[in-house]
Design a protein around this motif. Sequence first.
Motif, PDB file in Angstrom:
ATOM      1  N   TYR A  31      -3.555  10.714 -36.195  1.00  0.00           N
ATOM      2  CA  TYR A  31      -2.815   9.478 -35.914  1.00  0.00           C
ATOM      3  C   TYR A  31      -1.374   9.584 -36.389  1.00  0.00           C
ATOM      4  CZ  TYR A  31      -1.393   4.589 -36.048  1.00  0.00           C
ATOM      5  OH  TYR A  31      -0.714   3.421 -35.874  1.00  0.00           O
ATOM      6  N   ALA A  34       0.676  11.345 -33.838  1.00  0.00           N
ATOM      7  CA  ALA A  34       1.002  10.472 -32.721  1.00  0.00           C
ATOM      8  C   ALA A  34       2.109   9.501 -33.093  1.00  0.00           C
ATOM      9  CB  ALA A  34      -0.248   9.715 -32.264  1.00  0.00           C
ATOM     10  N   THR A  70      -8.049   4.692 -21.866  1.00  0.00           N
ATOM     11  CA  THR A  70      -8.548   4.780 -23.234  1.00  0.00           C
ATOM     12  C   THR A  70     -10.048   4.515 -23.281  1.00  0.00           C
ATOM     13  OG1 THR A  70      -6.413   4.052 -24.114  1.00  0.00           O
ATOM     14  CG2 THR A  70      -8.310   3.866 -25.573  1.00  0.00           C
ATOM     15  N   GLY A 326     -10.527   7.774 -33.082  1.00  0.00           N
ATOM     16  CA  GLY A 326      -9.235   8.404 -32.852  1.00  0.00           C
ATOM     17  C   GLY A 326      -8.678   8.100 -31.475  1.00  0.00           C
ATOM     18  N   GLN A 330      -5.212   5.937 -31.094  1.00  0.00           N
ATOM     19  CA  GLN A 330      -4.075   6.803 -30.787  1.00  0.00           C
ATOM     20  C   GLN A 330      -3.549   6.611 -29.367  1.00  0.00           C
ATOM     21  OE1 GLN A 330      -4.631  11.007 -31.923  1.00  0.00           O
ATOM     22  NE2 GLN A 330      -6.227  10.295 -33.315  1.00  0.00           N
ATOM     23  N   LEU A 333      -0.470   4.533 -28.655  1.00  0.00           N
ATOM     24  CA  LEU A 333       0.775   5.197 -29.037  1.00  0.00           C
ATOM     25  C   LEU A 333       1.219   6.181 -27.961  1.00  0.00           C
ATOM     26  CD1 LEU A 333       0.187   5.897 -32.848  1.00  0.00           C
ATOM     27  CD2 LEU A 333       1.403   4.005 -31.771  1.00  0.00           C
ATOM     28  N   TYR A 334       0.265   6.881 -27.369  1.00  0.00           N
ATOM     29  CA  TYR A 334       0.610   7.804 -26.287  1.00  0.00           C
ATOM     30  C   TYR A 334       1.160   7.050 -25.077  1.00  0.00           C
ATOM     31  CZ  TYR A 334      -2.052  11.235 -28.964  1.00  0.00           C
ATOM     32  OH  TYR A 334      -2.523  12.065 -29.957  1.00  0.00           O
ATOM     33  N   VAL A 384      -0.421  17.742 -31.429  1.00  0.00           N
ATOM     34  CA  VAL A 384      -0.895  16.522 -30.771  1.00  0.00           C
ATOM     35  C   VAL A 384      -2.275  16.831 -30.200  1.00  0.00           C
ATOM     36  CG1 VAL A 384      -0.394  14.721 -29.091  1.00  0.00           C
ATOM     37  CG2 VAL A 384       1.487  15.944 -30.184  1.00  0.00           C
ATOM     38  N   SER A 386      -4.874  15.968 -28.515  1.00  0.00           N
ATOM     39  CA  SER A 386      -5.514  15.036 -27.585  1.00  0.00           C
ATOM     40  C   SER A 386      -5.219  15.486 -26.171  1.00  0.00           C
ATOM     41  CB  SER A 386      -4.985  13.613 -27.797  1.00  0.00           C
ATOM     42  OG  SER A 386      -5.464  12.760 -26.797  1.00  0.00           O
TER      43      SER A 386
END
Length: 479
Positions: A31, A34, A70, A326, A330, A333-334, A384, A386
């Motif tokens: 996190y 991010a 998400t 997560g 997160q 934010l992305y 990052v 993800s």
Amino acid sequence: MTAAAPVADGPLARFALRSAAWAERWFPDAYVFAALGVVVVAVAALAFGATPTATAAAFGDGYWSLIPFTMQMAFVVIGGYVVATAPAVARLIDALARFPRSGRGAVCYVALVSMLTSLLSWGFSLVFGGLLVRALARREDLDMDYRAAGAAAYLGLGAVWAMGLSSSAAQLQANPASMPPGLLAITGVLPFSETIFLWQSIALTAALIAVSLLVCFVTAPRGASVKRANEFEGADRLAADERHAAALPPRTRPGEWLEYSPLITVLLAALSLGWLAYEFGQKPLVTAIASLNTYNFLFLTVGLVLHWRPRSFLNAVARAVPSTGGVLIQFPLYGGIASLLTAAKGADGQTLAHHLSSVFVHIASTDTFTLVMGVYSAVLGFFVPSGGGKWIIEAPYVMQAANDLQVHLGWAVQVYNAAEALPNLINPFWMLPLLGVLGLKARDIVGFTFIQLLVHIPLVLGLLWLLGLTLTYHPPVMP
């Protein structure tokens, strides 16, 4: 008779273990990475002349833009876990664990199962692979190294998952409703036939599987150097998890009878299977499965049927939900980062995505784009961790550069998919669900995955460049 001296770890394994220990000690939570990304991109937007108001507005406007995606990615994890822990699947795992005849063969067997299942669902692969390792570890006749088998179970996520159906980048590009508007305008819609189902992609995936199995075979410890599960304190504490398919406790009050009855399951399954039959009957298979909603719906339906009783299904969901934390915290934010890149205009009227794509065009050519993008994506992937979130950050400018250089857009997605998996091999973030199942620490398996990384880097980058030469550019197709 003197005991055989243990085989010492080689220099590469010792270096990998030291690197993993350093990362575990000094790397902050994902996190934080991010959040730092938001700060860096916002500062860069301001440096290029964007006003504070425009910068803040872009971040806030994008913060909730990825809510559908998400939730879709969270359900990839939940669906995979629910199916993998169903009683019928548990019995299947025990049956599969009977096949290997040697420790080395068991390690390679786990690697093959992990990689093949990851092409269907990376969430399912992690849990299924970990449970298979534990089942094999219960066999006293099998001289299997628990660390090497754990590393093999991680190869699905560490090597090929992004080349399969649960690729977040390929799924996002095939689903215009889930894409940020700025990205859709750049890439258009890219169906699976242009990404993971390209023959070049299938050839790359096959090569990765074959080479990974070879590395597993030559690096699996034998004899005195083998470490079994009972030598790890964490593995001994997981007896309850090992019996994940145990019978439900008896109900304690009349109001619970529907939770323990298959009636609700039968009715819901009938409706769900009816819709799935309609969906696959109305659309080509590739088009239907490309929808993340359909993909997740299918897994949840299978999980519900396999657990049979709602209480068993709900217990599995409850165990799966913590691993989605997560993703849930997160991805907003992305979304904010993606909006900052594509919406916050500088003094010259251009966005950061435009400036970054210009840099790619400047340092890369049509022939070298895959190498430049592959190296960049791999390096960024360590910081990052993800797949979907990082693609949302990268895609606006790397895909614009692909358009400018006339690089096949679907192959650009596959370059990202293959390259971003490389840092997973040594990044503890993605290991956590598997390590929880195995009762191990990242340092226990990273020595083996690090060797895989050393082999995969030249193999992946070389094949991405070579296979990319066989493809031609097609302009974006809008929905």
